[in-house]
Scaffold this active site. Sequence first.
Site: not given
Ligand code: AMP
Length: 910
Positions: A563-564, A566, A568-571, A682
């Site tokens: 879904i995204g 991050g 450090f790697g895939e979320v 932040d």
């Molecule tokens: P982050 O590394 O926390 O910036 O996460 C990267 C992307 O993953 C974010 O911009 C969100 O789109 C998605 N994401 C992170 N945590 C969640 C979560 N708990 N539920 C849904 N999407 C998430």
Amino acid sequence: MYILVRMFFNVFFFLFCIFKNFNLTLRSIMDEKNIPIRTYQVCNVMEPNQNNWLRTHWIRRGPAQRIYIEIKFTLRDCNSLPGVIGTCKETFNLYYLESDSDNERYAHESRFAKIDTVAADESFTQVDIGDRIMKLNTEVRDVGVLSCTGFYLAFQDVGACIALVSVHVFYKKCPLAVRNLAQFPDTVTGADTSSLVEVRGSCVNHSEEQEVPKMYCGADGEWLVPIGNCLCNPGYEERNEQCQVCKVGYYRSLSSDGGCRKCPLHSYSIEEGATSCDCDKGYYRSETDPAAMPCTRPPSAPHNLISNVNETSVLLEWSAPLSSGGRQDLTYNVVCKQCVRDTQRCMPCGDDVRYSPQRLSLRSTRVSVHQLQAHTNYTFQIWAVNGVSKHSPSLEQAVSVTLTTNQDITRDTLSLFWDEPDKPNGVILEYEVKYYEKNERSYRIVKTTSRSTDIKDLTPLTSYVFHVRARTAAGYGEFSAPFEFSTNTGEFAAPVVGGVMSSAVLLLLVAGCVVVLLLILIITFIITKRIYVDPFTYEDPNQAIREFAKEINTSCIKIEKVIGIGEFGEVCSGRLKLPGKREICVAIKTLKAGFTEQQRLDFLSEASVIGQFDHPNIIHLEGVVTKCKPVMIITEYMENSSLDMFLRKNDGRFTVIQLVGILRGIASGMKYLSDMSYVHRDLAARNILVNSNLVCKVSDFGMSRVLEDEPEGAYTTRGGKIPIRWTAPEAITYRKFTSASDVWSYGIVMWEVMSYGERPYWDMSNQDVIKAIEEGYRLPPPMECPLALHQLMLECWMRERADRPKFSQIINMLDKLIRNPATLKRTAGDTSSAPSLGSVDEWLKIIGLEQYRENFSTAGFCSLESVLPMSHEDLAKMGISCSAHQRKILSSVQELLSGMHHRQDTKVPV
Ligand code: AMP
């Protein structure tokens, strides 16, 4: 890496067969490299209503679920063709029809489903395309979720001047791969562009599964998120993603060990694939010795054994053996034998003999033996033993002493008895007894032919040392080991115990009680006010992770989608089913392979921060996976992802009360954090996540992210990155980050929310933002923002941080507004609050678009009346291209107009 599987490489000549109209012709032309190629061409640009079809043979789908069609073609630019306006087109359409066999060859074109309209990236303008060198366009389209065994493709021309050069039809596969010693087969990607195909790997030869190896094949043909692993069997090591046998002289004993290791000292292996090394002759290994430990030997005997008899007790002392055999586990055992005087008969001492501290496994080099019988001969042996002694028991490990107890002559006389030497070198002629007071150098000698003598005239209460040696015809032998005896007084001194408790002790006790009470009070205070603990203050950050984050077994996790991305790697999103709990949706952050230990700790630090929080407006941590790869952080799943994107997607769709509800949630989470003494640093809409019930939760607690990897971060003069637009001036200038600077950021989040995700300070540069804030400039109220909310924003942006409200006060103010919705009615967009129809500058300021002041004045719009008849085109001409801003301006103009017509006070529906 992905591989493309060509389903059909076409040479047009073979591929296409059916024409709807026979206007398409097969011709030979030259390609870019001047090589002749065959193309299908059509150029009926002068005639209206063209509908020319070209379709392929039936193509077998094979295992593909999503197919890709790469089309190479050339297209004439209509402008280059005179007199074709209205009939000439610059696109063609791509269609497909599924069927289980080649029986739809003549299917009507209406049965084909459209994939896309294809336009050229580069059109060419030559008049005659026949023999010219031309520019090729390449376009790729894809279509998924195929169910029949094959399909046809078709091209529809609706009046373009076009030449089709080639069509490649292919599907994608994740190629055979080996990860973590598990092999994953060629896998065809899923039907959906976001689907992941879960594949279970099989361990490579000579390896075994440690945890079920899995990987996901992404739609692009890339392998993602390797989970689990295999380990090489003992005797093998990992090399080049295979398990290779250990060489002669090397071994590997456990599958969890690193690579093959050289046989340790005093051991060898003579065959490949050894799981352990055999010991050299005379060397041994105990059952508990690790394979990496050198082979060892039993110790040599202890030496310098000294005995000191005191009535019916004896104190034995000795020196450690010269060789410990190469081990650390040296201990001593005492063997006691009771011997009948003048005979060689000995038997083990009875159970009534007591040893202090103990008889076996002594670590010290002394033991006292008590409750011996009077007038009895005893032989004591001290055995030095270690972990391998039992493999080679030999007398070399023992030293012995023989002595006699005597109670009668305690004050000044002592009776000595001794054994004959083991192997005398002849008949014993006499014995010589040498004795002296301990610590004295002068000695006396007594000679006797028997194996006993009485030594008289000793000083009471004195320690004496005795040695005996035998004389044969060959001369004197060695003196025996020393015996030590003490003469007695005949009296016993009992230790004095007890007494009256002194007042000093009493005082100490009272003071102790007071300290304990104080400690209890402090602990109670700490328990009632929980404080955030910085995981980086732990000497071992892994300890913080263990303390604050629950370890989750990967078998409870099912990964479903990426879904995204991050830092450090895939979320991914997925499901978590913990034993005894219902299955829930979760977000899974993964740590990509090849990370350093520091990156692992940085990644997991976020979990040790979130794990300390428990609040409905703070993202909830379910746990972590640290014991196997990939390392993961599991949090609750927030269906609507980040707040900024969510607002932009839903521009204008919420009531003011709903927006204030969002703000209250964020303020509540922030109050909880500031109560815990945690400073976020932040806070921004992009770091707030929204779930399906519109509940907002503060997230993004990554430690390194705040300063280094924040996408909005800009380097300041003091180094490190700071998200300038969201940060309070004192934090930018001298890094004073406090809950009050979080309040400033909260004000910016309020502005982001009320403007549906508008970028704070629009496209001003970071430097301009810093300067403007310094000069007292503050963001104006967004369109339709209640003035009460803008007033609250301005309070959050007070220069002096002490003047800013606390989060608890912000919550109170928002609650008041929610309870009295009428207070939210007055907005900045009210014409009543506008300074009469007059100043364009003021009007722009009120609707939050004052960045366009110059555009209006340059275009000659000086009074508000003059802007009333404006249209989209007028705005575009003035250089206001952003459609959201155009909409805002025009709707405000509409309000001005209706204000003029109806003389209403409030225009904004709440
Ligand atoms: P982050 O590394 O926390 O910036 O996460 C990267 C992307 O993953 C974010 O911009 C969100 O789109 C998605 N994401 C992170 N945590 C969640 C979560 N708990 N539920 C849904 N999407 C998430």
